[in-house]
Structure formats: structure tokens, C-alpha cells
Design a protein around this motif. Structure first.
Motif, mmCIF file in Angstrom:
data_model
loop_
_atom_site.group_PDB
_atom_site.id
_atom_site.type_symbol
_atom_site.label_atom_id
_atom_site.label_comp_id
_atom_site.label_asym_id
_atom_site.label_seq_id
_atom_site.Cartn_x
_atom_site.Cartn_y
_atom_site.Cartn_z
ATOM 1 N N LEU A 170 -10.432 -27.900 63.024
ATOM 2 C CA LEU A 170 -11.581 -28.734 62.656
ATOM 3 C C LEU A 170 -12.329 -29.257 63.871
ATOM 4 O O LEU A 170 -13.492 -29.654 63.764
ATOM 5 N N GLN A 171 -11.684 -29.261 65.038
ATOM 6 C CA GLN A 171 -12.341 -29.727 66.250
ATOM 7 C C GLN A 171 -13.072 -28.603 66.980
ATOM 8 O O GLN A 171 -13.681 -28.828 68.031
ATOM 9 N N GLY A 172 -13.015 -27.406 66.441
ATOM 10 C CA GLY A 172 -13.694 -26.276 67.065
ATOM 11 C C GLY A 172 -15.193 -26.303 66.824
ATOM 12 O O GLY A 172 -15.723 -27.176 66.134
ATOM 13 N N GLU A 173 -15.874 -25.324 67.393
ATOM 14 C CA GLU A 173 -17.327 -25.196 67.232
ATOM 15 C C GLU A 173 -17.638 -23.882 66.523
ATOM 16 O O GLU A 173 -17.070 -22.846 66.837
ATOM 17 N N GLY A 174 -18.546 -23.948 65.563
ATOM 18 C CA GLY A 174 -18.892 -22.760 64.810
ATOM 19 C C GLY A 174 -17.913 -22.494 63.676
ATOM 20 O O GLY A 174 -17.009 -23.296 63.405
ATOM 21 N N GLU A 175 -18.088 -21.357 63.037
ATOM 22 C CA GLU A 175 -17.268 -21.033 61.868
ATOM 23 C C GLU A 175 -16.009 -20.266 62.220
ATOM 24 O O GLU A 175 -15.014 -20.345 61.492
ATOM 25 N N ALA A 176 -16.016 -19.502 63.301
ATOM 26 C CA ALA A 176 -14.860 -18.693 63.678
ATOM 27 C C ALA A 176 -14.095 -19.411 64.791
ATOM 28 O O ALA A 176 -14.572 -19.504 65.923
ATOM 29 N N VAL A 177 -12.912 -19.926 64.467
ATOM 30 C CA VAL A 177 -12.146 -20.730 65.418
ATOM 31 C C VAL A 177 -10.759 -20.131 65.611
ATOM 32 O O VAL A 177 -10.036 -19.881 64.644
ATOM 33 N N PHE A 178 -10.403 -19.911 66.870
ATOM 34 C CA PHE A 178 -9.096 -19.375 67.239
ATOM 35 C C PHE A 178 -8.301 -20.484 67.920
ATOM 36 O O PHE A 178 -8.732 -21.040 68.925
ATOM 37 N N VAL A 179 -7.161 -20.819 67.345
ATOM 38 C CA VAL A 179 -6.340 -21.925 67.844
ATOM 39 C C VAL A 179 -5.153 -21.379 68.614
ATOM 40 O O VAL A 179 -4.455 -20.469 68.141
ATOM 41 N N GLU A 182 -13.533 -27.332 54.923
ATOM 42 C CA GLU A 182 -12.905 -26.170 54.295
ATOM 43 C C GLU A 182 -12.462 -25.209 55.394
ATOM 44 O O GLU A 182 -13.276 -24.695 56.156
ATOM 45 N N VAL A 183 -11.154 -24.996 55.477
ATOM 46 C CA VAL A 183 -10.589 -24.134 56.514
ATOM 47 C C VAL A 183 -9.857 -22.974 55.848
ATOM 48 O O VAL A 183 -8.870 -23.178 55.132
ATOM 49 N N MET A 184 -10.355 -21.766 56.078
ATOM 50 C CA MET A 184 -9.748 -20.577 55.487
ATOM 51 C C MET A 184 -8.984 -19.809 56.570
ATOM 52 O O MET A 184 -9.513 -19.544 57.652
ATOM 53 N N GLU A 185 -7.755 -19.476 56.277
ATOM 54 C CA GLU A 185 -6.909 -18.772 57.243
ATOM 55 C C GLU A 185 -7.306 -17.301 57.319
ATOM 56 O O GLU A 185 -7.272 -16.577 56.334
ATOM 57 N N CYS A 186 -7.708 -16.857 58.510
ATOM 58 C CA CYS A 186 -8.032 -15.452 58.741
ATOM 59 C C CYS A 186 -6.831 -14.695 59.306
ATOM 60 O O CYS A 186 -6.657 -13.504 59.048
ATOM 61 N N ARG A 187 -6.054 -15.396 60.088
ATOM 62 C CA ARG A 187 -4.786 -14.852 60.596
ATOM 63 C C ARG A 187 -3.793 -16.001 60.658
ATOM 64 O O ARG A 187 -4.068 -17.034 61.259
#
Length: 230
Positions: free
Chosen positions: A100-109, A129-134
Motif C-alpha cells: 500500500l505504500q508503493g507507487e502506481g498499480e504494479a508493486v513488487f515487495v 484493494e490489493v490483488m496478489e499477482c505472485r
């Protein structure tokens, strides 16, 4: 809606109280004293809001992955409180909260998993709304990889701790990065609220940490293989 949240997956622990659209957060100072200060801070947070545990809708906690001791502390505390107050529990991925602290829609943690490894996950973020991509995984820095397509905003301490060991291709595909951010209870509360409204709540006894890795230390042979000392 009233959600109490705990995040102790790393040394920067915090607690938060979500009241409808507002969130109040307090940090716990001193990694070694999280267990000592956690309950008093929770009680103070509720008292300042004029609430008791029975006024809450649910309790959320950062389920990890992260420090084993911190995850057990959060889970055990939440279970004890929830059972006593007859509340449901919402486990929230600490990596998703950090997204949630990332920028934009695609965020890699990418967070520091210790023992020369990294916890990572990829998310599509739209507001709260956070959807898991991986899903969360644990890998050595040299094996860290982004999803196949697109540019991603990178967030998490591992991007700084292991900067020299990360694949050049991964770094080239990052649209930006924030290596100073840590999981926060306020974000755990926000995600817990979304899941609560969706009915994604578990009984206290069913709440468990998300470990990803099932070991807390390297053997002597493993340390030597990684260039460490016996």
C-alpha cells in the motif's frame, strides 16, 4: 467500522485503530521490548478512543512473512484478545500491507528475510484493494525475479540490504523504489477492513502466521557454504 490491528513482523512494530475512514497508529519502540509494550499500547490506544474491546468489529494482524518471534507475538496476542472479547480475526499478509505504500498499480515487495534471503511478492494495487499477482516466496538475492511483463515499483528493505547482489535485469525493470518503507499497522488495519467487509474473517483459534520459510537459523555447513564463519 472499528478494527484494531497489530504489525510486529519486523523490528519496526506498530499498532493501529481504524474508525470508519480514519486510522490512528502508534509505534512500539525497542525491538527487544515488543512483548512488554504491546498490550499496554493497545489498551492506551483504545482508552484514548473511548472504546473497549467489545466495541470492535474485528482484530487484524500482520501475519508475515517476517521475523518468527514477531509473528508468533502478534498471532498469540490477537488470539488471546479475540477469544476473550468474542471477536473474529483477520490475518493480513505483511507484504500486502507494505504494498500500500508503493507507487502506481504494479508493486513488487522485497523484504529482508535474514540468512541471506529475501521475502518477496507482487501485487496489483488500486486504493485499498490489493490483488496478489505472485504469492510470497523466499529466495536468495541472485534469484529474485519480477513477474514476466511490465515495469514494477519496488518497495522494501531488501532492495537496499542486498542491492549489490540483485539481478541487473530486475533493477532495470523497476519504475522506482522505496527501500526505507516497513510494514505498518495502519495499512494492516485498512486491508483488514476490506477483508472484513468481504466476510474473510477467521475464528481466533484458526488464525496462524504466514511463515513461508520453516527454519530460523542456518546450520554451520550452510553458513560456511555462504561464506560465513562456523
Amino acid at each position: 467500522m472499528k478494527i484494531l490491528a497489530i504489525e510486529t513482523s519486523c523490528e519496526h512494530a506498530s499498532v493501529a485503530l481504524l474508525l470508519d475512514d480514519s486510522v490512528v497508529e502508534r509505534r512500539l519502540v525497542g525491538h527487544a521490548n515488543h512483548s512488554e509494550h504491546l498490550l499496554p499500547t493497545l489498551r492506551s490506544l483504545l482508552a484514548d478512543a473511548g472504546l473497549s474491546l467489545t466495541n470492535l468489529d474485528a482484530i487484524g494482524f500482520g501475519a508475515g512473512p517476517g521475523a518468527f518471534t514477531g509473528l508468533r507475538l502478534a498471532c498469540g496476542t490477537v488470539q488471546g484478545i479475540a477469544i476473550g472479547a468474542d471477536l473474529g480475526v483477520v490475518p493480513v499478509s505483511s507484504l500486502a500491507a507494505l504494498a500500500l505504500q508503493g507507487e502506481g498499480e504494479a508493486v513488487f515487495v522485497a523484504t529482508d528475510a535474514r540468512m541471506g534471503e529475501i521475502y518477496s511478492a507482487a501485487y496489483s494495487v488500486n486504493g485499498t484493494e490489493v490483488m496478489e499477482c505472485r504469492g510470497p516466496m523466499c529466495t536468495p538475492p541472485a534469484q529474485l525475479a519480477l513477474p514476466p511483463e511490465g515495469a514494477w515499483f519496488g518497495i522494501g528493505a531488501a532492495l537496499q540490504v542486498y542491492a549489490a547482489d540483485l539481478p541487473a535485469l530486475l533493477l532495470a525493470r523497476l519504475s522506482g523504489q522505496n527501500s526505507a518503507a516497513v510494514p505498518r499497522a495502519a495499512d494492516v488495519a485498512r486491508l483488514a477492513a476490506v477483508r472484513y467487509l468481504a466476510g474473510d474473517v477467521v475464528a481466533p483459534e484458526a488464525a496462524v502466521p504466514l511463515y513461508v520459510r520453516d527454519k530460523v537459523a542456518l546450520t554451520t555447513a550452510e553458513r560456511l557454504a555462504r561464506g560465513g564463519r562456523a
